[in-house]
Design an enzyme around this catalytic site. Structure first.
Site, PDB file in Angstrom:
ATOM      1  N   CYS A 144      35.433  18.092  48.463  1.00  0.00           N
ATOM      2  CA  CYS A 144      35.633  19.315  49.380  1.00  0.00           C
ATOM      3  C   CYS A 144      35.006  20.583  48.538  1.00  0.00           C
ATOM      4  O   CYS A 144      34.955  20.343  47.343  1.00  0.00           O
ATOM      5  CB  CYS A 144      36.984  19.408  49.736  1.00  0.00           C
ATOM      6  SG  CYS A 144      37.961  20.129  48.458  1.00  0.00           S
ATOM      7  N   CYS A 157      43.824  17.814  45.644  1.00  0.00           N
ATOM      8  CA  CYS A 157      42.654  16.727  45.667  1.00  0.00           C
ATOM      9  C   CYS A 157      42.638  15.886  44.492  1.00  0.00           C
ATOM     10  O   CYS A 157      43.298  16.119  43.515  1.00  0.00           O
ATOM     11  CB  CYS A 157      41.466  17.384  46.207  1.00  0.00           C
ATOM     12  SG  CYS A 157      41.113  18.124  47.804  1.00  0.00           S
ATOM     13  N   ASN A 165      45.036  12.126  45.212  1.00  0.00           N
ATOM     14  CA  ASN A 165      45.578  13.471  45.905  1.00  0.00           C
ATOM     15  C   ASN A 165      47.181  13.296  46.105  1.00  0.00           C
ATOM     16  O   ASN A 165      47.735  12.120  46.110  1.00  0.00           O
ATOM     17  CB  ASN A 165      44.780  13.544  47.358  1.00  0.00           C
ATOM     18  CG  ASN A 165      44.836  12.263  48.268  1.00  0.00           C
ATOM     19  OD1 ASN A 165      44.947  11.068  47.793  1.00  0.00           O
ATOM     20  ND2 ASN A 165      44.817  12.437  49.475  1.00  0.00           N
ATOM     21  N   ILE A 166      47.585  14.391  46.107  1.00  0.00           N
ATOM     22  CA  ILE A 166      49.084  14.617  45.883  1.00  0.00           C
ATOM     23  C   ILE A 166      49.339  15.564  47.188  1.00  0.00           C
ATOM     24  O   ILE A 166      49.102  16.963  46.832  1.00  0.00           O
ATOM     25  CB  ILE A 166      49.641  14.995  44.701  1.00  0.00           C
ATOM     26  CG1 ILE A 166      49.184  14.125  43.767  1.00  0.00           C
ATOM     27  CG2 ILE A 166      51.040  15.189  44.789  1.00  0.00           C
ATOM     28  CD1 ILE A 166      49.565  14.351  42.132  1.00  0.00           C
ATOM     29  N   GLU A 167      49.966  15.247  48.380  1.00  0.00           N
ATOM     30  CA  GLU A 167      50.317  16.146  49.406  1.00  0.00           C
ATOM     31  C   GLU A 167      51.674  16.906  49.185  1.00  0.00           C
ATOM     32  O   GLU A 167      52.497  16.311  48.396  1.00  0.00           O
ATOM     33  CB  GLU A 167      50.114  15.308  50.581  1.00  0.00           C
ATOM     34  CG  GLU A 167      48.715  14.758  50.666  1.00  0.00           C
ATOM     35  CD  GLU A 167      48.206  14.130  52.115  1.00  0.00           C
ATOM     36  OE1 GLU A 167      49.175  13.750  52.823  1.00  0.00           O
ATOM     37  OE2 GLU A 167      47.064  14.112  52.584  1.00  0.00           O
ATOM     38  N   GLU A 225      40.040  14.879  42.910  1.00  0.00           N
ATOM     39  CA  GLU A 225      39.129  15.608  41.814  1.00  0.00           C
ATOM     40  C   GLU A 225      39.830  16.371  40.881  1.00  0.00           C
ATOM     41  O   GLU A 225      39.680  16.376  39.753  1.00  0.00           O
ATOM     42  CB  GLU A 225      38.238  15.929  42.552  1.00  0.00           C
ATOM     43  CG  GLU A 225      37.364  15.076  43.465  1.00  0.00           C
ATOM     44  CD  GLU A 225      37.589  15.063  45.034  1.00  0.00           C
ATOM     45  OE1 GLU A 225      38.860  15.165  45.231  1.00  0.00           O
ATOM     46  OE2 GLU A 225      36.932  14.908  45.813  1.00  0.00           O
ATOM     47  N   CYS A 245      36.918  21.670  45.560  1.00  0.00           N
ATOM     48  CA  CYS A 245      36.771  20.821  44.249  1.00  0.00           C
ATOM     49  C   CYS A 245      35.415  21.121  43.583  1.00  0.00           C
ATOM     50  O   CYS A 245      35.119  21.056  42.462  1.00  0.00           O
ATOM     51  CB  CYS A 245      36.981  19.236  44.622  1.00  0.00           C
ATOM     52  SG  CYS A 245      38.674  18.980  44.957  1.00  0.00           S
TER      53      CYS A 245
HETATM   54  N1  THU Z   1      40.982  15.024  49.810  1.00  0.00           N
HETATM   55  C1  THU Z   1      40.840  14.770  48.293  1.00  0.00           C
HETATM   56  O1  THU Z   1      41.583  14.318  47.709  1.00  0.00           O
HETATM   57  N2  THU Z   1      39.615  15.181  47.905  1.00  0.00           N
HETATM   58  C2  THU Z   1      38.551  15.717  48.767  1.00  0.00           C
HETATM   59  O2  THU Z   1      37.425  16.266  47.958  1.00  0.00           O
HETATM   60  C3  THU Z   1      38.795  15.720  50.322  1.00  0.00           C
HETATM   61  C4  THU Z   1      40.202  15.734  50.553  1.00  0.00           C
HETATM   62  C5  THU Z   1      42.525  14.687  50.446  1.00  0.00           C
HETATM   63  C6  THU Z   1      43.284  15.961  50.535  1.00  0.00           C
HETATM   64  C7  THU Z   1      44.137  15.663  51.600  1.00  0.00           C
HETATM   65  O3  THU Z   1      45.505  14.906  50.862  1.00  0.00           O
HETATM   66  C8  THU Z   1      43.360  14.308  52.438  1.00  0.00           C
HETATM   67  O4  THU Z   1      42.349  14.000  51.251  1.00  0.00           O
HETATM   68  C9  THU Z   1      42.861  14.736  53.552  1.00  0.00           C
HETATM   69  O5  THU Z   1      42.291  15.891  53.658  1.00  0.00           O
END
Ligand code: THU
Length: 140
Positions: free
Chosen positions: A95, A58, A47-49, A60, A98
């Site tokens: 999520c 996310c 994941n890259i915020e 995935e 995804c």
């Molecule tokens: N996140 C994912 O990378 N995949 C998911 O299916 C659920 C959430 C990440 C998004 C965010 O960076 C962090 O988890 C918290 O929500």
């Protein structure tokens, strides 16, 4: 392709290896993914915020978009792990966004989603089990 125990283990290990690469200054929650294509190639993601929050992607979708951008669009399975401190915690289900992206490229009856926790408990579900009656390209 038969999803052997060795392949499942390798995918979980690669997903876990991606926790170190996650860019998570806001949630501090790391997610790693490893996606195996029908031809056996493996694409990883984290994941890259973003400071603006909504552009966050996310793990995935990072893996899927890496593969699709390389011309690969047929997939067998994805392993997903997540947790704080860049370590695997509890099971981290994908999520809804995804799951919808998976619906675009995967056969819901056969594509497998592999989830593993810090104790090594592993859950494997089809996309159809996690997204019943999903909307896909064939519905257009
Ligand atoms: N996140 C994912 O990378 N995949 C998911 O299916 C659920 C959430 C990440 C998004 C965010 O960076 C962090 O988890 C918290 O929500």
């Amino acid at each position: 392709m038969e999803l052997t125990d060795a392949i499942v283990r390798d995918l979980i290990d690669r997903a876990a290896g991606m926790l170190a690469k996650s860019y998570v200054p806001y949630s501090k929650f790391s997610v790693g993914a490893a996606l195996i294509a029908r031809d056996g190639r493996i694409y990883t993601g984290c994941n890259i915020e973003n400071a603006s929050f909504t552009p966050t992607i996310c793990a995935e979708r990072t893996a899927f978009f890496k593969a699709v951008s390389e011309g690969v669009t047929e997939f067998e399975a994805i392993a997903i792990v997540g947790g704080y401190d860049r370590k695997i915690g509890d099971i981290c289900p994908p999520c809804g966004v995804c799951r919808q992206v998976m619906m675009e490229f995967c056969d819901p009856d056969t594509f497998r989603i592999i989830l593993s926790d810090s104790l090594g408990n592993t859950v494997i579900r089809t996309l159809k089990e996690l997204l019943p009656m999903g909307f896909g390209p064939e519905h257009l």
